[in-house]
Scaffold this motif. Structure first.
Motif, PDB file in Angstrom:
ATOM      1  N   ALA A   1       3.467   9.975  -5.346  1.00 57.28           N
ATOM      2  CA  ALA A   1       2.694   9.920  -4.105  1.00 57.28           C
ATOM      3  C   ALA A   1       1.969   8.586  -3.975  1.00 57.28           C
ATOM      4  O   ALA A   1       1.838   8.038  -2.873  1.00 57.28           O
ATOM      5  CB  ALA A   1       1.705  11.079  -4.055  1.00 57.28           C
ATOM      6  N   SER A   2       1.518   8.033  -5.085  1.00 58.46           N
ATOM      7  CA  SER A   2       0.925   6.694  -5.119  1.00 58.46           C
ATOM      8  C   SER A   2       0.796   6.265  -6.566  1.00 58.46           C
ATOM      9  O   SER A   2       0.873   7.091  -7.484  1.00 58.46           O
ATOM     10  CB  SER A   2      -0.442   6.663  -4.417  1.00 58.46           C
ATOM     11  OG  SER A   2      -1.403   7.402  -5.147  1.00 58.46           O
ATOM     12  N   LEU A   3       0.604   4.965  -6.768  1.00 56.29           N
ATOM     13  CA  LEU A   3       0.365   4.422  -8.106  1.00 56.29           C
ATOM     14  C   LEU A   3      -1.095   3.985  -8.154  1.00 56.29           C
ATOM     15  O   LEU A   3      -1.531   3.148  -7.351  1.00 56.29           O
ATOM     16  CB  LEU A   3       1.295   3.240  -8.389  1.00 56.29           C
ATOM     17  CG  LEU A   3       1.340   2.754  -9.831  1.00 56.29           C
ATOM     18  CD1 LEU A   3       1.870   3.844 -10.764  1.00 56.29           C
ATOM     19  CD2 LEU A   3       2.213   1.504  -9.962  1.00 56.29           C
TER      20      LEU A   3
ATOM     21  N   MET B   1      -6.595   1.604  -1.915  1.00 56.67           N
ATOM     22  CA  MET B   1      -6.331   0.713  -3.044  1.00 56.67           C
ATOM     23  C   MET B   1      -5.078   1.107  -3.818  1.00 56.67           C
ATOM     24  O   MET B   1      -4.623   0.363  -4.692  1.00 56.67           O
ATOM     25  CB  MET B   1      -7.527   0.698  -4.012  1.00 56.67           C
ATOM     26  CG  MET B   1      -8.781   0.067  -3.439  1.00 56.67           C
ATOM     27  SD  MET B   1      -8.598  -1.696  -3.020  1.00 56.67           S
ATOM     28  CE  MET B   1      -8.311  -1.623  -1.250  1.00 56.67           C
ATOM     29  N   HIS B   2      -4.487   2.250  -3.515  1.00 56.04           N
ATOM     30  CA  HIS B   2      -3.341   2.728  -4.275  1.00 56.04           C
ATOM     31  C   HIS B   2      -2.062   1.999  -3.883  1.00 56.04           C
ATOM     32  O   HIS B   2      -1.847   1.649  -2.719  1.00 56.04           O
ATOM     33  CB  HIS B   2      -3.144   4.228  -4.058  1.00 56.04           C
ATOM     34  CG  HIS B   2      -4.187   5.071  -4.704  1.00 56.04           C
ATOM     35  ND1 HIS B   2      -3.989   6.399  -5.019  1.00 56.04           N
ATOM     36  CD2 HIS B   2      -5.456   4.780  -5.128  1.00 56.04           C
ATOM     37  CE1 HIS B   2      -5.080   6.883  -5.588  1.00 56.04           C
ATOM     38  NE2 HIS B   2      -5.985   5.921  -5.651  1.00 56.04           N
ATOM     39  N   GLY B   3      -1.207   1.803  -4.875  1.00 53.34           N
ATOM     40  CA  GLY B   3       0.078   1.160  -4.674  1.00 53.34           C
ATOM     41  C   GLY B   3       1.222   2.154  -4.672  1.00 53.34           C
ATOM     42  O   GLY B   3       1.056   3.329  -4.346  1.00 53.34           O
ATOM     43  N   ILE B   4       2.415   1.682  -5.061  1.00 51.69           N
ATOM     44  CA  ILE B   4       3.638   2.489  -4.987  1.00 51.69           C
ATOM     45  C   ILE B   4       4.346   2.565  -6.333  1.00 51.69           C
ATOM     46  O   ILE B   4       4.215   1.681  -7.177  1.00 51.69           O
ATOM     47  CB  ILE B   4       4.627   1.917  -3.943  1.00 51.69           C
ATOM     48  CG1 ILE B   4       4.967   0.454  -4.273  1.00 51.69           C
ATOM     49  CG2 ILE B   4       4.064   2.056  -2.538  1.00 51.69           C
ATOM     50  CD1 ILE B   4       6.108  -0.132  -3.450  1.00 51.69           C
ATOM     51  N   LEU B   5       5.110   3.629  -6.497  1.00 48.80           N
ATOM     52  CA  LEU B   5       6.035   3.775  -7.620  1.00 48.80           C
ATOM     53  C   LEU B   5       7.285   4.493  -7.113  1.00 48.80           C
ATOM     54  O   LEU B   5       7.223   5.673  -6.764  1.00 48.80           O
ATOM     55  CB  LEU B   5       5.412   4.556  -8.771  1.00 48.80           C
ATOM     56  CG  LEU B   5       6.367   4.921  -9.925  1.00 48.80           C
ATOM     57  CD1 LEU B   5       6.998   3.675 -10.541  1.00 48.80           C
ATOM     58  CD2 LEU B   5       5.634   5.735 -10.987  1.00 48.80           C
ATOM     59  N   TYR B   6       8.394   3.762  -7.024  1.00 51.82           N
ATOM     60  CA  TYR B   6       9.695   4.310  -6.641  1.00 51.82           C
ATOM     61  C   TYR B   6      10.692   3.935  -7.726  1.00 51.82           C
ATOM     62  O   TYR B   6      10.575   2.885  -8.364  1.00 51.82           O
ATOM     63  CB  TYR B   6      10.193   3.729  -5.311  1.00 51.82           C
ATOM     64  CG  TYR B   6       9.201   3.751  -4.173  1.00 51.82           C
ATOM     65  CD1 TYR B   6       8.406   4.866  -3.923  1.00 51.82           C
ATOM     66  CD2 TYR B   6       9.053   2.644  -3.328  1.00 51.82           C
ATOM     67  CE1 TYR B   6       7.505   4.885  -2.870  1.00 51.82           C
ATOM     68  CE2 TYR B   6       8.150   2.654  -2.275  1.00 51.82           C
ATOM     69  CZ  TYR B   6       7.375   3.765  -2.046  1.00 51.82           C
ATOM     70  OH  TYR B   6       6.483   3.786  -1.012  1.00 51.82           O
ATOM     71  N   ALA B   7      11.690   4.785  -7.951  1.00 49.60           N
ATOM     72  CA  ALA B   7      12.712   4.482  -8.961  1.00 49.60           C
ATOM     73  C   ALA B   7      14.035   5.099  -8.556  1.00 49.60           C
ATOM     74  O   ALA B   7      14.091   6.157  -7.923  1.00 49.60           O
ATOM     75  CB  ALA B   7      12.278   4.987 -10.334  1.00 49.60           C
TER      76      ALA B   7
ATOM     77  N   ARG C   1       0.822  -1.207   0.000  1.00 45.95           N
ATOM     78  CA  ARG C   1       0.000   0.000   0.000  1.00 45.95           C
ATOM     79  C   ARG C   1       0.859   1.262   0.000  1.00 45.95           C
ATOM     80  O   ARG C   1       1.976   1.273   0.512  1.00 45.95           O
ATOM     81  CB  ARG C   1      -0.953   0.001   1.202  1.00 45.95           C
ATOM     82  CG  ARG C   1      -2.210   0.808   0.983  1.00 45.95           C
ATOM     83  CD  ARG C   1      -3.243   0.538   2.041  1.00 45.95           C
ATOM     84  NE  ARG C   1      -2.894   1.125   3.337  1.00 45.95           N
ATOM     85  CZ  ARG C   1      -3.653   1.020   4.416  1.00 45.95           C
ATOM     86  NH1 ARG C   1      -4.785   0.327   4.355  1.00 45.95           N
ATOM     87  NH2 ARG C   1      -3.291   1.582   5.545  1.00 45.95           N
ATOM     88  N   HIS C   2       0.300   2.325  -0.549  1.00 45.49           N
ATOM     89  CA  HIS C   2       1.046   3.564  -0.770  1.00 45.49           C
ATOM     90  C   HIS C   2       1.643   4.168   0.492  1.00 45.49           C
ATOM     91  O   HIS C   2       2.645   4.886   0.431  1.00 45.49           O
ATOM     92  CB  HIS C   2       0.120   4.598  -1.423  1.00 45.49           C
ATOM     93  CG  HIS C   2      -0.934   5.116  -0.489  1.00 45.49           C
ATOM     94  ND1 HIS C   2      -0.780   6.295   0.223  1.00 45.49           N
ATOM     95  CD2 HIS C   2      -2.142   4.601  -0.131  1.00 45.49           C
ATOM     96  CE1 HIS C   2      -1.853   6.484   0.972  1.00 45.49           C
ATOM     97  NE2 HIS C   2      -2.692   5.479   0.768  1.00 45.49           N
ATOM     98  N   ASP C   3       1.069   3.870   1.677  1.00 50.98           N
ATOM     99  CA  ASP C   3       1.497   4.534   2.907  1.00 50.98           C
ATOM    100  C   ASP C   3       2.398   3.688   3.798  1.00 50.98           C
ATOM    101  O   ASP C   3       2.783   4.130   4.887  1.00 50.98           O
ATOM    102  CB  ASP C   3       0.270   4.973   3.718  1.00 50.98           C
ATOM    103  CG  ASP C   3      -0.663   3.812   4.066  1.00 50.98           C
ATOM    104  OD1 ASP C   3      -0.520   2.726   3.459  1.00 50.98           O
ATOM    105  OD2 ASP C   3      -1.527   4.000   4.938  1.00 50.98           O
ATOM    106  N   TYR C   4       2.763   2.488   3.376  1.00 50.33           N
ATOM    107  CA  TYR C   4       3.533   1.595   4.248  1.00 50.33           C
ATOM    108  C   TYR C   4       4.922   2.151   4.592  1.00 50.33           C
ATOM    109  O   TYR C   4       5.388   2.022   5.725  1.00 50.33           O
ATOM    110  CB  TYR C   4       3.673   0.212   3.619  1.00 50.33           C
ATOM    111  CG  TYR C   4       2.433  -0.653   3.663  1.00 50.33           C
ATOM    112  CD1 TYR C   4       1.336  -0.311   4.463  1.00 50.33           C
ATOM    113  CD2 TYR C   4       2.341  -1.814   2.900  1.00 50.33           C
ATOM    114  CE1 TYR C   4       0.201  -1.116   4.492  1.00 50.33           C
ATOM    115  CE2 TYR C   4       1.208  -2.619   2.929  1.00 50.33           C
ATOM    116  CZ  TYR C   4       0.143  -2.272   3.730  1.00 50.33           C
ATOM    117  OH  TYR C   4      -0.974  -3.075   3.757  1.00 50.33           O
TER     118      TYR C   4
END
Length: 429
Positions: free
Chosen positions: A80-82, A375-381, A57-60
């Protein structure tokens, strides 16, 4: 010189065959289009490791501050979220990330759906359908890279087990949840340590820890979630460090397919009262029931009958169904949809009784409308192609595909729904 060239060719052939045969679950496609040696142009390209953390989840990260992921974000870029697509389930949203296409267009509508052309139900629990490439439309990243002469590899990702357009990744494994995270990390490093001619420039990895834990305990069980997250974070830290030690221009992109919401037993709706095998076929995805009449002329009759049964759910004609970003047009949805009220979830009586027997009061689910932030996920790069300290607003998961294509120097198919402009801020000029 002829002997030298022959020796070099044989050397790489032996390496490739030995890698193809290692491990009982390893598979290499025998299709003729398979790229096994990078072209001269591909040798000049950087590397991408696409990592999926299922159910993350986006906030973990902000809640638990895992050290390695936190450092990764600080040294790279994040959104911020995917934002996933409805239903926010594993298979359709993984494949959207892989293709840059809406589920309506790539065809993988949900974890289970009925295919009218094949007269067959696709299900993630059915190996026959999972490995059948004809279910998967679009051009996933590994197929795109393969077509441009680039070697690819996968330690799990939705679609990589199927012969899509007759192609698998050059190196891949059939899914086996018993394979440890350490084994997956070790194999990724082994791939990067291969001779450059056969070294994959695109690698996909998949980790299910947060999804497994979230489903079992719910996303509000901080003790269990923190324990699972820190174990996963440690393995990711090992991967990050060892990738850095290769000295290769590797860009790591981390995504998740969806988030997680807490579900109470009191808000489960038994599906048994809605089953009518004489009139229609029903596909249950928890947050949506697809109704497929045996006779299209009886659609209105079935719709009216189901409307009379409404109780904590609403029956819709497909074109009027809420939660979709677009009006669903793929015929495989069927003409009628049943949507539970907010916070409610469809389940079989057998599953409900099993949970009660286990004294389970709450658990975790997903699939709900993307309007629900949970329901939003994550995007990091992070990597040589990625800006340091970049921070973008929430972004739809269709846009990941063209960004990865940009990094790898791959052409973006014209039928892709995602746009590079939404994630250009993540990339170095």
């Amino acid at each position: 010189m002829k002997h030298s060239a022959l020796f070099k060719s044989l050397f790489f052939l032996v390496i490739f065959l030995s890698l193809a045969s290692c491990g009982s679950t390893s598979n290499v496609s025998n299709f003729s289009p398979l790229t096994t040696v990078n072209t001269a142009e591909s040798l000049k390209k950087p590397y991408v490791i696409l990592i999926s953390l299922d159910g993350f989840r986006h906030d973990y990260v902000n809640t638990y501050n895992p050290p390695y992921l936190s450092s990764f974000i600080e040294e790279g870029s994040q959104a911020a979220s995917l934002i996933p697509y409805f239903p926010t389930k594993t298979f359709p949203n993984h494949y959207t990330i892989a293709t840059g296409m809406y589920p309506d267009n790539h065809g993988l509508l949900a974890n289970s759906y009925y295919d009218y052309d094949k007269k067959k139900t696709y299900s993630i629990g059915n190996r026959e359908t999972v490995v059948d490439g004809s279910f998967y439309k679009g051009t996933p990243l590994w197929v795109n890279a393969n077509s441009e002469g680039m070697v690819t590899a996968s330690y799990f990702f939705v679609g990589t087990e199927a012969d899509i357009q007759g192609v698998h990744p050059t190196y891949y494994y059939n899914y086996d949840g018993k394979v440890t995270n350490q084994e997956r990390v070790d194999q990724a490093i082994k791939w990067l340590e291969m001779p450059e001619e056969t070294r994959p420039h695109l690698i996909t990895l998949y980790f299910s820890d947060m999804d497994d834990t979230g489903h079992r305990y719910g996303p509000n069980n901080k003790e269990k979630l923190r324990e699972a997250l820190f174990k996963l974070d440690s393995k990711l830290g090992d991967l990050f460090s060892r990738v850095d030690n290769t000295g290769l221009p590797v860009n790591i992109v981390i995504v998740s397919d969806h988030g997680m919401a807490e579900q109470s037993m009191e808000k489960l709706i038994s599906t048994e009262s809605l089953i009518n095998d004489a009139l229609y076929n029903m596909i249950d995805n928890g947050v949506i029931l697809n109704i497929h009449p045996h006779n299209n002329e009886e659609t209105d009759k079935i719709f009216n009958q189901l409307k009379k049964l409404e109780n904590k759910f609403t029956v819709y004609k497909t074109e009027d169904t809420p939660h979709f970003e677009y009006v669903p047009k793929n015929k495989n949805w069927g003409p009628i949809q049943v949507i539970p009220d907010d916070g409610y979830y469809f389940s079989s009586s057998k599953s409900i009784e099993r949970r009660k027997a286990g004294n389970q009061e709450v658990f975790g689910v997903h699939g709900y409308t993307p309007a629900l932030k949970d329901m939003h996920g994550i995007l990091y790069a992070k990597g040589p192609a990625i800006n340091v300290g970049g921070s973008l607003p929430s972004v739809k998961n269709i846009h990941v595909y063209p960004m990865i294509c940009k990094i790898l120097g791959l052409a973006v198919p014209t039928n892709v729904d995602g746009k590079l402009s939404y994630l250009k801020g993540m990339l170095q000029e």
